[in-house]
Motif scaffolding. Structure first.
Motif, PDB file in Angstrom:
ATOM      1  N   ARG A 144      89.711   8.778  41.184  1.00  0.00           N
ATOM      2  CA  ARG A 144      89.301   9.907  41.520  1.00  0.00           C
ATOM      3  C   ARG A 144      88.616  10.855  40.533  1.00  0.00           C
ATOM      4  N   ASN A 145      87.795  11.639  40.895  1.00  0.00           N
ATOM      5  CA  ASN A 145      87.231  12.707  40.049  1.00  0.00           C
ATOM      6  C   ASN A 145      86.772  13.698  40.874  1.00  0.00           C
ATOM      7  N   THR A 146      87.601  14.420  41.490  1.00  0.00           N
ATOM      8  CA  THR A 146      87.118  15.442  42.321  1.00  0.00           C
ATOM      9  C   THR A 146      88.527  16.018  42.770  1.00  0.00           C
ATOM     10  N   ASP A 147      88.217  17.455  43.413  1.00  0.00           N
ATOM     11  CA  ASP A 147      89.200  18.357  43.910  1.00  0.00           C
ATOM     12  C   ASP A 147      89.879  17.922  45.204  1.00  0.00           C
ATOM     13  N   ASP A 148      90.912  18.969  45.616  1.00  0.00           N
ATOM     14  CA  ASP A 148      91.447  18.662  46.880  1.00  0.00           C
ATOM     15  C   ASP A 148      90.479  18.776  47.998  1.00  0.00           C
ATOM     16  N   ASP A 149      89.399  19.006  47.756  1.00  0.00           N
ATOM     17  CA  ASP A 149      88.519  19.356  48.954  1.00  0.00           C
ATOM     18  C   ASP A 149      87.812  17.817  49.596  1.00  0.00           C
ATOM     19  N   PHE A 150      88.059  17.025  48.716  1.00  0.00           N
ATOM     20  CA  PHE A 150      87.638  15.572  49.144  1.00  0.00           C
ATOM     21  C   PHE A 150      88.568  15.085  50.292  1.00  0.00           C
ATOM     22  N   PRO A 151      88.015  14.924  51.311  1.00  0.00           N
ATOM     23  CA  PRO A 151      88.910  14.597  52.596  1.00  0.00           C
ATOM     24  C   PRO A 151      89.276  12.791  52.396  1.00  0.00           C
ATOM     25  N   MET A 152      90.111  12.620  51.456  1.00  0.00           N
ATOM     26  CA  MET A 152      90.770  11.362  51.366  1.00  0.00           C
ATOM     27  C   MET A 152      91.165  10.458  52.556  1.00  0.00           C
ATOM     28  N   LYS A 153      91.965  11.294  53.277  1.00  0.00           N
ATOM     29  CA  LYS A 153      92.584  10.632  54.392  1.00  0.00           C
ATOM     30  C   LYS A 153      91.654  10.414  55.641  1.00  0.00           C
ATOM     31  N   ALA A 154      90.718  11.580  55.759  1.00  0.00           N
ATOM     32  CA  ALA A 154      89.770  11.460  56.716  1.00  0.00           C
ATOM     33  C   ALA A 154      88.761  10.198  56.483  1.00  0.00           C
ATOM     34  N   ILE A 155      88.376  10.028  54.990  1.00  0.00           N
ATOM     35  CA  ILE A 155      87.639   8.995  54.815  1.00  0.00           C
ATOM     36  C   ILE A 155      88.284   7.542  54.859  1.00  0.00           C
ATOM     37  N   THR A 156      89.364   7.352  54.551  1.00  0.00           N
ATOM     38  CA  THR A 156      90.025   5.962  54.799  1.00  0.00           C
ATOM     39  C   THR A 156      90.410   5.766  56.163  1.00  0.00           C
ATOM     40  N   GLU A 157      90.439   6.686  57.023  1.00  0.00           N
ATOM     41  CA  GLU A 157      90.728   6.376  58.569  1.00  0.00           C
ATOM     42  C   GLU A 157      89.659   6.474  59.446  1.00  0.00           C
TER      43      GLU A 157
END
Length: 749
Positions: free
Chosen positions: A117-130
């Protein structure tokens, strides 16, 4: 001493009460007119704001949709040759539309684990994978993009790739929507927000914190923005759909700030109209002025209020239209980066058909390079009109038959002009203008009646009889207004517009329809055919007069012959035309059968351009003989018998009596039959429609049939209305000429 009032005092008391009543009625009429003007002005203000908000919302949604299409195109280009990635650093410099950077990039395994990853905490990781989109990309191995709503909304594109071990992976590219909103160049009077359909949370400020669930339900079945309101604010909602473009997952909110219409001048004019009408009524009741004062003291001030109302609404419409186009232009140019030559070329090639705005590019010499305007004008004429726009200015120009609101943006070596048709903003306020116009008409009639009563206030019996007559005439007058004068007025209104039933745009074109008409060779061919067709009128009148003279006898059974000859006039003309069409049939028609029996050559009655119009004229003569015969018969029976008896005593024969007595005394009847028959011949339609439909080779194409074809086949209602008015003027002039030259010696006494 008697305290009883004299009749003179009683009369003065009645007149005083009548004057007070007239003042009250006049004030009431003006109050109603003023209220209608002010209420419709306020209603118009709301409508134009809603129209502006709706247009901006549609442009924002479309521009964002084009942005997503560009993202999808970029993802599909990368998907054609799936890259092998070890980390996200390989895509750090990737941009969208050449100027929008992907600030959030992550690489996932297909089961949702983060590889890099090359991003800050604003990237919605969990929302994307779900999300369903992640599952679809992993299963189909095909790229998609959508908005992911988490604590911050983000536009995310997912691309199937491979890691160094050869295992499938998914690359996520994200753009923060708040950055996109900043690109749209918001101002104090224009705000954009993004709503989540599930939680109804807002992605920006200055709009309602949440939306009514019913609004989302409304936009589910609507392709256009939905307008709502909150106190003094008006905002439009445009739907945002999911990665499959099926379900609505969110919405754009566009806020329209209230700009009050300056009604100070309207109030001043209304006050002036009040004062002028009441003062004029005072002088009328005092016997110091008559009808000229009514015109200048009542009609002109009230008419001035309506004229200023129309001017104000048109001016406000233009201002809102200019502002809307300015905002939409900023949104489009900033999101799509049209100033960049490469991005602009891609935009014109791929997305131009999807954008509500019309785009035009001209070079520094004002030569047209390309445009999406469908106007029918030459590039030179169009470039000349666009040249009138100064740089960074927004104005209204006429291109083709349409008014366009256009703004010009300076590029490197060219100018970009973005425009919209003005009718989109004019349409909402037309009903307000119609209501005020109808109220103006009623006010004028009311003031005329008040003035009439004021001028004749001392003539009670005359007033009583006059208003009694007006009351009896009122139902007929209303019927005449609705079914007579209103359609005539509407036809005049249509003649100044490019009016098509199936096209929502109905722009004002002024006298263009009339100018075009004078160069239309088909219209003047129809007018020539109509003039030739009219030549049958004197022939038919001669036959009718001859028959009327024959039937003006007191012999047994004469009524039966009159009835038989009158039957064609009361028969259905459609049926009559069909019967004659059968008789004219070139193969088995009755007329050709008779000709063949006589050894004469058969004729193609309706198929030969040389005789087709003559054949229709024969039908008209036959069908009108009965009606004209009855009119002439009435005239003949009105001639005193003693004139013929005196002529016989003087030794006159029947021929001399016809020329010296019958024909001169039939002049009023003859003039009536001539005028009505000429008017009817100019309006011929049924026989042409049934028998020839204007053919062959337009030899029977008459004016009314030509109007019908333009109105109902070509859908050119405005152009057809202009033809109808030209025909009306020609009939009016022909009638006046007949009365002037043939009716000067006519006496009806």
């Amino acid at each position: 001493m008697s305290w009883a009032l004299s009749p003179r005092h009683l009369e003065r008391g009645v007149i005083l009460k009548a004057k007070v009543l007239l003042y009250i009625v006049a004030i009431g009429v003006l109050v109603i007119f003023s209220a209608v003007v002010l209420i419709n002005l306020d209603s118009f203000s709301v409508k134009i704001r809603k129209a502006s908000a709706k247009e901006i919302a549609g442009d924002v949604a479309t521009s964002f949709s084009l942005l997503r299409q560009n993202l999808q195109t970029k993802l599909e280009e990368l998907w054609e040759n799936p890259p092998v990635l070890s980390s996200v650093d390989d895509y750090t410099g990737l941009t969208l539309n050449g100027h929008i950077k992907f600030k959030a990039i992550a690489l996932f395994s297909t089961n949702g684990n983060v590889i890099s990853r090359n991003t800050d905490d604003d990237f919605p990781m969990k929302a994307i994978t779900e999300s369903e989109m992640f599952e679809a990309v992993a299963f189909e191995e095909y790229p998609y993009n959508s908005i992911i709503f988490d604590h911050k909304p983000m536009l995310v594109g997912l691309l199937p790739v491979y890691n160094l071990d050869g295992d499938p992976a998914i690359l996520a590219l994200g753009v923060n929507l708040e950055d996109l909103i900043d690109l749209m160049d918001q101002s104090e009077d224009f705000q954009i927000a993004i709503y989540d359909y599930t939680t109804k949370t807002i992605g920006s400020s200055k709009l309602p914190k949440s939306l009514d669930k019913n609004l989302f339900d409304v936009i589910v079945g609507s392709e256009e923005p939905v307008v709502s309101s909150s106190k003094s604010d008006i905002y439009a909602i445009s739907p945002i759909k999911d990665y499959m473009d099926w379900d609505i997952i969110g919405a754009f909110g566009i806020k329209e700030i209230f700009y009050p219409i300056k009604i100070f001048a309207v109030v001043i004019l209304i006050t002036f109209a009040f004062a002028s009408v009441i003062l004029t009524l005072y002088f009328i009741l005092a016997g110091r002025c008559r009808w000229k004062a009514v015109f200048f003291g009542m009609v002109i001030p009230v008419l001035a209020v309506f004229i200023y109302f129309s001017y104000l609404t048109n001016n406000v419409t233009a201002e809102y239209a200019k502002r809307s186009v300015q905002i939409s232009s900023k949104v489009v140019t900033n999101l799509q980066d049209i100033k960049n030559p490469i991005s602009r070329s891609i935009f014109f090639e791929n997305q131009i058909l999807s954008l509500p705005l019309e785009l035009t590019i001209i070079d520094s010499s004002m030569n047209l390079i390309r445009t999406t305007m469908n106007n029918g004008e030459s590039s030179r004429t169009m470039s000349f009109k666009l040249k009138s726009l100064t740089e960074s200015d927004t104005g209204i120009i006429k291109v083709g038959n349409s008014l366009h609101v256009a703004t010009k943006i300076s590029l490197d070596d060219t100018f970009l002009i973005l425009s919209k048709k003005l009718y989109k903003f004019q349409a909402p306020g037309k009903m307000n203008s119609l209501v005020v116009g109808i109220t103006l008409f009623i006010t004028m009639i009311s003031l005329a009646l008040i003035s009439f009563a004021g001028i004749n206030i001392s003539r009670r019996r005359y007033l009583s009889e006059s208003f009694g007559a007006f009351a009896f005439l009122l139902p007929s007058f209303i019927h005449l207004m609705i079914f007579g004068l209103a359609p005539i007025g509407f036809a005049l209104y249509l003649s100044f517009h490019q009016w098509n039933i199936v096209i929502p745009e109905k722009p004002f074109v002024g006298f263009d329809n009339y100018v075009k008409l004078f160069g239309d060779k088909f219209f003047w061919n129809a007018m020539k055919n109509t003039a030739i067709y009219t030549l049958h009128v004197p022939i038919g009148m001669a036959f009718s007069l001859f028959v009327a003279v024959l039937l003006n006898q007191r012999i047994k059974g004469i009524s039966l012959f009159r009835t038989i000859l009158f039957l064609p006039s009361v028969s259905s003309f459609v049926a009559v035309a069909m019967i004659w069409q059968f008789m004219y049939n070139p193969e088995f028609g009755l007329l050709n059968v008779i000709l063949s029996k006589l050894g004469l050559p058969q004729l193609n009655w309706l198929g030969d351009p040389k005789i087709a119009l003559i054949s229709v004229m024969i039908v008209s003569i036959w069908s009108q003989i009965g009606y004209q015969m009855v009119i002439f018969l009435a005239g003949l029976q009105g001639i005193p018998a003693y004139l013929y008896e005196a002529a016989k005593i003087d030794g006159s024969n029947k021929w001399q009596m016809f020329w010296k007595i019958t024909l001169p005394l039939l002049r009023p009847t003859t003039l009536f039959v001539l005028i009505t028959s000429v008017i009817g011949s100019f309006q011929v339609f049924t026989s042409i429609y049934i028998m020839t439909q204007g053919g062959p080779l337009r030899s029977t194409d008459v004016v009314v049939y030509h109007i019908y074809k333009n109105a109902w086949e070509y859908m050119k209602m405005g152009y057809a209305s202009a033809m109808a008015w030209i025909l009306t003027i020609i009939i009016f002039i022909a009638t006046l000429l007949q009365i002037k030259f043939l009716g000067k010696d006519v006496s009806y006494t």
